[in-house]
Design a protein around this motif. Sequence first.
Motif, PDB file in Angstrom:
ATOM      1  N   THR A   8      28.395 -20.862 -20.901  1.00 48.25           N
ATOM      2  CA  THR A   8      28.841 -20.393 -22.208  1.00 48.25           C
ATOM      3  C   THR A   8      28.177 -19.059 -22.550  1.00 48.25           C
ATOM      4  OG1 THR A   8      29.138 -22.647 -23.034  1.00 48.25           O
ATOM      5  CG2 THR A   8      28.977 -20.903 -24.673  1.00 48.25           C
ATOM      6  N   TYR A   9      28.999 -18.110 -22.965  1.00 52.25           N
ATOM      7  CA  TYR A   9      28.489 -16.860 -23.524  1.00 52.25           C
ATOM      8  C   TYR A   9      28.232 -17.062 -25.006  1.00 52.25           C
ATOM      9  CZ  TYR A   9      29.673 -14.205 -19.332  1.00 52.25           C
ATOM     10  OH  TYR A   9      29.738 -13.716 -18.043  1.00 52.25           O
ATOM     11  N   VAL A  10      27.013 -16.811 -25.439  1.00 50.93           N
ATOM     12  CA  VAL A  10      26.692 -16.907 -26.863  1.00 50.93           C
ATOM     13  C   VAL A  10      26.741 -15.512 -27.472  1.00 50.93           C
ATOM     14  CG1 VAL A  10      25.350 -19.022 -26.731  1.00 50.93           C
ATOM     15  CG2 VAL A  10      24.218 -16.836 -26.339  1.00 50.93           C
ATOM     16  N   ILE A  11      27.305 -15.419 -28.666  1.00 52.11           N
ATOM     17  CA  ILE A  11      27.529 -14.145 -29.339  1.00 52.11           C
ATOM     18  C   ILE A  11      26.846 -14.181 -30.696  1.00 52.11           C
ATOM     19  CG2 ILE A  11      29.269 -12.546 -30.218  1.00 52.11           C
ATOM     20  CD1 ILE A  11      31.258 -13.938 -28.265  1.00 52.11           C
ATOM     21  N   ASP A  12      25.998 -13.223 -30.961  1.00 47.31           N
ATOM     22  CA  ASP A  12      25.347 -13.085 -32.263  1.00 47.31           C
ATOM     23  C   ASP A  12      26.356 -12.458 -33.223  1.00 47.31           C
ATOM     24  OD1 ASP A  12      23.893 -12.350 -34.507  1.00 47.31           O
ATOM     25  OD2 ASP A  12      22.201 -11.524 -33.382  1.00 47.31           O
ATOM     26  N   LEU A  13      26.980 -13.294 -34.056  1.00 47.30           N
ATOM     27  CA  LEU A  13      28.056 -12.820 -34.927  1.00 47.30           C
ATOM     28  C   LEU A  13      27.544 -11.846 -35.984  1.00 47.30           C
ATOM     29  CD1 LEU A  13      29.978 -16.177 -35.441  1.00 47.30           C
ATOM     30  CD2 LEU A  13      30.522 -14.320 -33.855  1.00 47.30           C
ATOM     31  N   ASP A  14      26.339 -12.049 -36.482  1.00 45.38           N
ATOM     32  CA  ASP A  14      25.791 -11.132 -37.482  1.00 45.38           C
ATOM     33  C   ASP A  14      25.574  -9.748 -36.872  1.00 45.38           C
ATOM     34  OD1 ASP A  14      25.767 -13.364 -39.085  1.00 45.38           O
ATOM     35  OD2 ASP A  14      23.614 -13.731 -38.861  1.00 45.38           O
ATOM     36  N   ALA A  15      25.067  -9.717 -35.637  1.00 48.08           N
ATOM     37  CA  ALA A  15      24.855  -8.430 -34.969  1.00 48.08           C
ATOM     38  C   ALA A  15      26.181  -7.746 -34.675  1.00 48.08           C
ATOM     39  CB  ALA A  15      24.055  -8.625 -33.683  1.00 48.08           C
ATOM     40  N   ARG A  71      37.896 -12.869 -26.299  1.00 41.58           N
ATOM     41  CA  ARG A  71      38.835 -12.942 -27.428  1.00 41.58           C
ATOM     42  C   ARG A  71      38.404 -14.005 -28.424  1.00 41.58           C
ATOM     43  NH1 ARG A  71      43.352 -12.923 -22.633  1.00 41.58           N
ATOM     44  NH2 ARG A  71      43.199 -10.723 -22.172  1.00 41.58           N
ATOM     45  N   ASN A  72      37.078 -14.146 -28.574  1.00 43.41           N
ATOM     46  CA  ASN A  72      36.507 -15.169 -29.453  1.00 43.41           C
ATOM     47  C   ASN A  72      36.939 -14.921 -30.894  1.00 43.41           C
ATOM     48  OD1 ASN A  72      34.315 -16.104 -31.408  1.00 43.41           O
ATOM     49  ND2 ASN A  72      33.716 -17.182 -29.553  1.00 43.41           N
ATOM     50  N   PRO A  73      37.632 -15.877 -31.530  1.00 45.08           N
ATOM     51  CA  PRO A  73      38.145 -15.635 -32.877  1.00 45.08           C
ATOM     52  C   PRO A  73      37.056 -15.512 -33.935  1.00 45.08           C
ATOM     53  CG  PRO A  73      38.618 -17.872 -32.182  1.00 45.08           C
ATOM     54  CD  PRO A  73      38.083 -17.163 -30.982  1.00 45.08           C
ATOM     55  N   ASP A  74      35.924 -16.191 -33.752  1.00 47.01           N
ATOM     56  CA  ASP A  74      34.821 -16.030 -34.697  1.00 47.01           C
ATOM     57  C   ASP A  74      34.269 -14.607 -34.623  1.00 47.01           C
ATOM     58  OD1 ASP A  74      34.874 -18.737 -35.620  1.00 47.01           O
ATOM     59  OD2 ASP A  74      33.848 -19.339 -33.775  1.00 47.01           O
ATOM     60  N   ALA A  75      34.203 -14.053 -33.410  1.00 45.33           N
ATOM     61  CA  ALA A  75      33.768 -12.666 -33.258  1.00 45.33           C
ATOM     62  C   ALA A  75      34.795 -11.704 -33.854  1.00 45.33           C
ATOM     63  CB  ALA A  75      33.529 -12.351 -31.785  1.00 45.33           C
ATOM     64  N   SER A  76      36.089 -12.028 -33.695  1.00 43.86           N
ATOM     65  CA  SER A  76      37.121 -11.184 -34.309  1.00 43.86           C
ATOM     66  C   SER A  76      36.948 -11.136 -35.816  1.00 43.86           C
ATOM     67  CB  SER A  76      38.515 -11.710 -33.962  1.00 43.86           C
ATOM     68  OG  SER A  76      38.826 -11.472 -32.606  1.00 43.86           O
ATOM     69  N   ARG A  77      36.618 -12.269 -36.413  1.00 45.02           N
ATOM     70  CA  ARG A  77      36.405 -12.284 -37.861  1.00 45.02           C
ATOM     71  C   ARG A  77      35.172 -11.481 -38.247  1.00 45.02           C
ATOM     72  NH1 ARG A  77      39.321 -17.189 -37.275  1.00 45.02           N
ATOM     73  NH2 ARG A  77      37.593 -18.342 -36.339  1.00 45.02           N
ATOM     74  N   ALA A  78      34.141 -11.523 -37.404  1.00 48.24           N
ATOM     75  CA  ALA A  78      32.938 -10.726 -37.676  1.00 48.24           C
ATOM     76  C   ALA A  78      33.247  -9.234 -37.564  1.00 48.24           C
ATOM     77  CB  ALA A  78      31.822 -11.113 -36.703  1.00 48.24           C
ATOM     78  N   THR A 134      45.414 -13.843 -33.736  1.00 49.20           N
ATOM     79  CA  THR A 134      45.102 -15.209 -34.149  1.00 49.20           C
ATOM     80  C   THR A 134      43.731 -15.265 -34.808  1.00 49.20           C
ATOM     81  OG1 THR A 134      46.441 -16.083 -32.330  1.00 49.20           O
ATOM     82  CG2 THR A 134      44.858 -17.590 -33.333  1.00 49.20           C
ATOM     83  N   GLY A 135      42.816 -14.438 -34.322  1.00 47.55           N
ATOM     84  CA  GLY A 135      41.472 -14.389 -34.879  1.00 47.55           C
ATOM     85  C   GLY A 135      41.338 -13.487 -36.087  1.00 47.55           C
ATOM     86  N   LEU A 184      33.105 -20.369 -21.294  1.00 48.84           N
ATOM     87  CA  LEU A 184      33.310 -20.616 -22.715  1.00 48.84           C
ATOM     88  C   LEU A 184      32.588 -19.541 -23.518  1.00 48.84           C
ATOM     89  CD1 LEU A 184      32.514 -24.446 -22.664  1.00 48.84           C
ATOM     90  CD2 LEU A 184      34.785 -23.390 -22.632  1.00 48.84           C
ATOM     91  N   THR A 185      32.932 -19.419 -24.789  1.00 46.06           N
ATOM     92  CA  THR A 185      32.199 -18.541 -25.689  1.00 46.06           C
ATOM     93  C   THR A 185      31.834 -19.318 -26.941  1.00 46.06           C
ATOM     94  OG1 THR A 185      34.167 -17.679 -26.844  1.00 46.06           O
ATOM     95  CG2 THR A 185      33.418 -16.481 -24.874  1.00 46.06           C
ATOM     96  N   ALA A 186      30.728 -18.924 -27.555  1.00 48.09           N
ATOM     97  CA  ALA A 186      30.279 -19.593 -28.780  1.00 48.09           C
ATOM     98  C   ALA A 186      29.608 -18.571 -29.682  1.00 48.09           C
ATOM     99  CB  ALA A 186      29.307 -20.725 -28.451  1.00 48.09           C
TER     100      ALA A 186
END
Length: 408
Positions: free
Chosen positions: A30-37, A65-72, A94-95, A369-371
């Motif tokens: 899983t790739y983890v993404i710091d959404l705040d950063a 194409r992580n939708p949570d990252a798209s929202r960030a 979609t994101g 995966l991404t998270a």
Amino acid sequence: MFLPLLRRRNPKLIDAAVAFHRSGALPPNTYVIDLDAVERNAAAVSAEADRLGLTAFAMTKQIGRNPDASRAIRAGGIRHAVGVDLECAIAAATGGLAAGHVGHLVQIPRYRAAEAAALAPLYWTVFDEQKAEEAGAASVAAGRTQDVLLRIVGEGDRFYTGHEGGFPAEQVVDAARRVDAIPGLRFAGVTSFPATLFDAGTGDVVSTPNLTTLTRAKRELEAAGFADVELNAPGTTSVAALERLAEAGATQVEPGHGLTGTTPLHAARDLVEEPAIAYVSEVSHLWNDRAYVFGGGLYVDPVLGDLATEALIVRADEDAASVTPRPVEMPAAEAIDYYATVAVPAGAAQPGDTVVFGFRPQVFVTRALTAGISGLASGAPRLEGIWSADGSRPLGVADAIDGMERAR
């Protein structure tokens, strides 16, 4: 190369990833993404682009194409995406990122032109008149006029193998007139890739011949009477490169790795954007003094050459900050990346130990995966969701059981 940078500038992401993996909430591969950063990085790019009169389209393929990252990214001020292919554009939309640019690098397939038109992209790149005709027909059927960009090619321009194609730059004015006359289309500008690249010799981003070709074409088009000519200039995009692009006449830029602090320039020196992504895995088993680490996402973008990869193996009683990185033997390029291996002395690793990598990813070409993780700055990290590499929800055991029940 990015692991030392990540440890120095964003150790909280590593710590959160280790904690979530140990809790069982975060699976390996899983790739983890710091959404705040990511939001802060997007805000920095957006602000500088606005200052220079540039429009920024986000590239999300690198982060699956992580939708949570798209929202960030949207929260940071970038509202449109560039779809490297149609699936990318659909996933970004979609994101929450509207379609800003489609058809570049991957042209829209003939029988999917209607889908692209339904996204109402701001710009649609075509490599030749046949593709322009297809875009025009789909746009007419959708009841809209589509702004198109011409991919152009000049003598001496450089392309990655398999990326070639486009209108001859020396004929750009005639090509623009012909495309502009196609029903459903309006000629809007020109594009190429890459416009800038990292130069290892100077340790800086440099302009490519492609950018010179684009600048010359824009001047020719303006002299021929075309107004408001767009110049789309993707490649190694970060805040540090935007002024150079604006000076060359660019109007559109497409940050991708800049949004996660993983352009080659970020590896060379500290930039405004923070490192915001890491790959998390787990020790599967030990064999002949080697730890076998689960793969699936072990694709290191080769843009920096054949560099050695390192990882942290974090034991259950260890803190990531105290762990020494170990060299990783990555799977051969022609092999399926079931595992990577790490030479370890006796007792230095056990099955289940967390493994953290830091490298430049291209998640969309993997089965990873991404998270997204939020709340790192406040000290209350939260796992927002887990997604497949195409931006969809991954199927779980419950889905499998349901499928088996339906088949009975």
